[in-house]
Structures are given as C-alpha cells and as structure tokens.
Motif scaffolding. Structure first.
Motif, PDB file in Angstrom:
ATOM      1  N   ALA A 151       0.833  -1.208   0.000  1.00 41.17           N
ATOM      2  CA  ALA A 151       0.000   0.000   0.000  1.00 41.17           C
ATOM      3  C   ALA A 151       0.866   1.256   0.000  1.00 41.17           C
ATOM      4  O   ALA A 151       0.632   2.185  -0.786  1.00 41.17           O
ATOM      5  N   PHE A 152       1.881   1.290   0.841  1.00 42.16           N
ATOM      6  CA  PHE A 152       2.765   2.456   0.881  1.00 42.16           C
ATOM      7  C   PHE A 152       3.563   2.593  -0.418  1.00 42.16           C
ATOM      8  O   PHE A 152       3.791   3.703  -0.898  1.00 42.16           O
ATOM      9  N   GLU A 153       3.980   1.492  -1.009  1.00 43.99           N
ATOM     10  CA  GLU A 153       4.687   1.545  -2.285  1.00 43.99           C
ATOM     11  C   GLU A 153       3.771   2.056  -3.401  1.00 43.99           C
ATOM     12  O   GLU A 153       4.205   2.808  -4.268  1.00 43.99           O
ATOM     13  N   LEU A 154       2.516   1.661  -3.369  1.00 45.52           N
ATOM     14  CA  LEU A 154       1.563   2.134  -4.367  1.00 45.52           C
ATOM     15  C   LEU A 154       1.348   3.643  -4.233  1.00 45.52           C
ATOM     16  O   LEU A 154       1.334   4.366  -5.225  1.00 45.52           O
ATOM     17  N   VAL A 155       1.238   4.135  -3.019  1.00 50.00           N
ATOM     18  CA  VAL A 155       1.108   5.582  -2.798  1.00 50.00           C
ATOM     19  C   VAL A 155       2.356   6.300  -3.312  1.00 50.00           C
ATOM     20  O   VAL A 155       2.260   7.345  -3.962  1.00 50.00           O
ATOM     21  N   ARG A 156       3.512   5.726  -3.071  1.00 45.88           N
ATOM     22  CA  ARG A 156       4.753   6.341  -3.564  1.00 45.88           C
ATOM     23  C   ARG A 156       4.711   6.449  -5.087  1.00 45.88           C
ATOM     24  O   ARG A 156       5.029   7.496  -5.654  1.00 45.88           O
ATOM     25  N   GLU A 157       4.306   5.376  -5.756  1.00 41.79           N
ATOM     26  CA  GLU A 157       4.206   5.415  -7.211  1.00 41.79           C
ATOM     27  C   GLU A 157       3.198   6.465  -7.669  1.00 41.79           C
ATOM     28  O   GLU A 157       3.438   7.187  -8.630  1.00 41.79           O
ATOM     29  N   LEU A 158       2.076   6.536  -6.997  1.00 43.54           N
ATOM     30  CA  LEU A 158       1.042   7.510  -7.361  1.00 43.54           C
ATOM     31  C   LEU A 158       1.544   8.936  -7.240  1.00 43.54           C
ATOM     32  O   LEU A 158       1.334   9.762  -8.123  1.00 43.54           O
ATOM     33  N   GLU A 159       2.208   9.221  -6.139  1.00 44.49           N
ATOM     34  CA  GLU A 159       2.565  10.601  -5.836  1.00 44.49           C
ATOM     35  C   GLU A 159       3.901  11.042  -6.419  1.00 44.49           C
ATOM     36  O   GLU A 159       4.023  12.171  -6.866  1.00 44.49           O
ATOM     37  N   LEU A 160       4.884  10.185  -6.423  1.00 44.91           N
ATOM     38  CA  LEU A 160       6.196  10.593  -6.915  1.00 44.91           C
ATOM     39  C   LEU A 160       6.353  10.397  -8.411  1.00 44.91           C
ATOM     40  O   LEU A 160       7.045  11.168  -9.068  1.00 44.91           O
ATOM     41  N   GLU A 161       5.722   9.374  -8.948  1.00 44.96           N
ATOM     42  CA  GLU A 161       5.872   9.087 -10.370  1.00 44.96           C
ATOM     43  C   GLU A 161       4.666   9.534 -11.177  1.00 44.96           C
ATOM     44  O   GLU A 161       4.684   9.492 -12.392  1.00 44.96           O
ATOM     45  N   GLY A 162       3.602   9.942 -10.500  1.00 45.64           N
ATOM     46  CA  GLY A 162       2.419  10.436 -11.185  1.00 45.64           C
ATOM     47  C   GLY A 162       1.649   9.378 -11.953  1.00 45.64           C
ATOM     48  O   GLY A 162       0.839   9.693 -12.815  1.00 45.64           O
ATOM     49  N   ALA A 163       1.873   8.115 -11.646  1.00 45.68           N
ATOM     50  CA  ALA A 163       1.184   7.033 -12.345  1.00 45.68           C
ATOM     51  C   ALA A 163      -0.257   6.920 -11.850  1.00 45.68           C
ATOM     52  O   ALA A 163      -0.500   6.993 -10.657  1.00 45.68           O
ATOM     53  N   PRO A 164      -1.222   6.746 -12.770  1.00 45.99           N
ATOM     54  CA  PRO A 164      -2.600   6.505 -12.329  1.00 45.99           C
ATOM     55  C   PRO A 164      -2.686   5.177 -11.582  1.00 45.99           C
ATOM     56  O   PRO A 164      -1.903   4.262 -11.848  1.00 45.99           O
ATOM     57  N   VAL A 165      -3.610   5.059 -10.665  1.00 48.52           N
ATOM     58  CA  VAL A 165      -3.717   3.859  -9.841  1.00 48.52           C
ATOM     59  C   VAL A 165      -3.903   2.604 -10.702  1.00 48.52           C
ATOM     60  O   VAL A 165      -3.416   1.538 -10.366  1.00 48.52           O
ATOM     61  N   SER A 166      -4.541   2.708 -11.854  1.00 52.85           N
ATOM     62  CA  SER A 166      -4.747   1.543 -12.711  1.00 52.85           C
ATOM     63  C   SER A 166      -3.486   1.119 -13.449  1.00 52.85           C
ATOM     64  O   SER A 166      -3.399  -0.007 -13.918  1.00 52.85           O
ATOM     65  N   ASP A 167      -2.480   2.010 -13.556  1.00 50.25           N
ATOM     66  CA  ASP A 167      -1.268   1.704 -14.312  1.00 50.25           C
ATOM     67  C   ASP A 167      -0.063   1.366 -13.444  1.00 50.25           C
ATOM     68  O   ASP A 167       1.011   1.137 -13.956  1.00 50.25           O
TER      69      ASP A 167
END
Length: 64
Positions: A41-57
């Motif tokens: 979950a924390f890694e997914l948030v990191r991807e969302l916020e730092l890399e700007g990736a949409p949650v589906s990608d």
C-alpha cells in the motif's frame, strides 16, 4: 469490519485497512485498488505521488 484509515497524504492519496492483510489505496480522483499488505500500500502511494502514475497503471496495482 469497517474500513480503518491508515494514512492520508497532503497530496490527497489515502490508505485504508479493510481487514487483516487487505488494504485499499485511493488517489485524489477516488480511483482505488486493493493490495495484500501495508508495505504494498505504501509503495503504491509512492508510485502515485512521486511518479504520477494513475492507480490503474501502477506495477503494484492488484485488480480486485
């Protein structure tokens, strides 16, 4: 068991515990994914916020 907020970020992402071992991560547009553990979950948030990736990608997104 009701969802329990684990974290909310200043950018608007959130993590909720659904039941032991299952977490829901939501982005600022309220698109959500479930993952198996809090680390994911924390890694997914990191991807969302730092890399700007949409949650589906995101690579950790676990379709439910």
């Amino acid at each position: 068991m009701p969802a329990f907020a684990v974290a909310c970020t200043p950018r608007g992402s959130s993590i909720e515990r659904l039941r032991p071992g299952r977490y829901r991560v939501c982005d600022t547009d309220h698109h959500c994914r479930e993952v198996e553990d809090v680390w994911s979950a924390f890694e997914l948030v990191r991807e969302l916020e730092l890399e700007g990736a949409p949650v589906s990608d995101t690579s950790l997104a676990d379709p439910s």
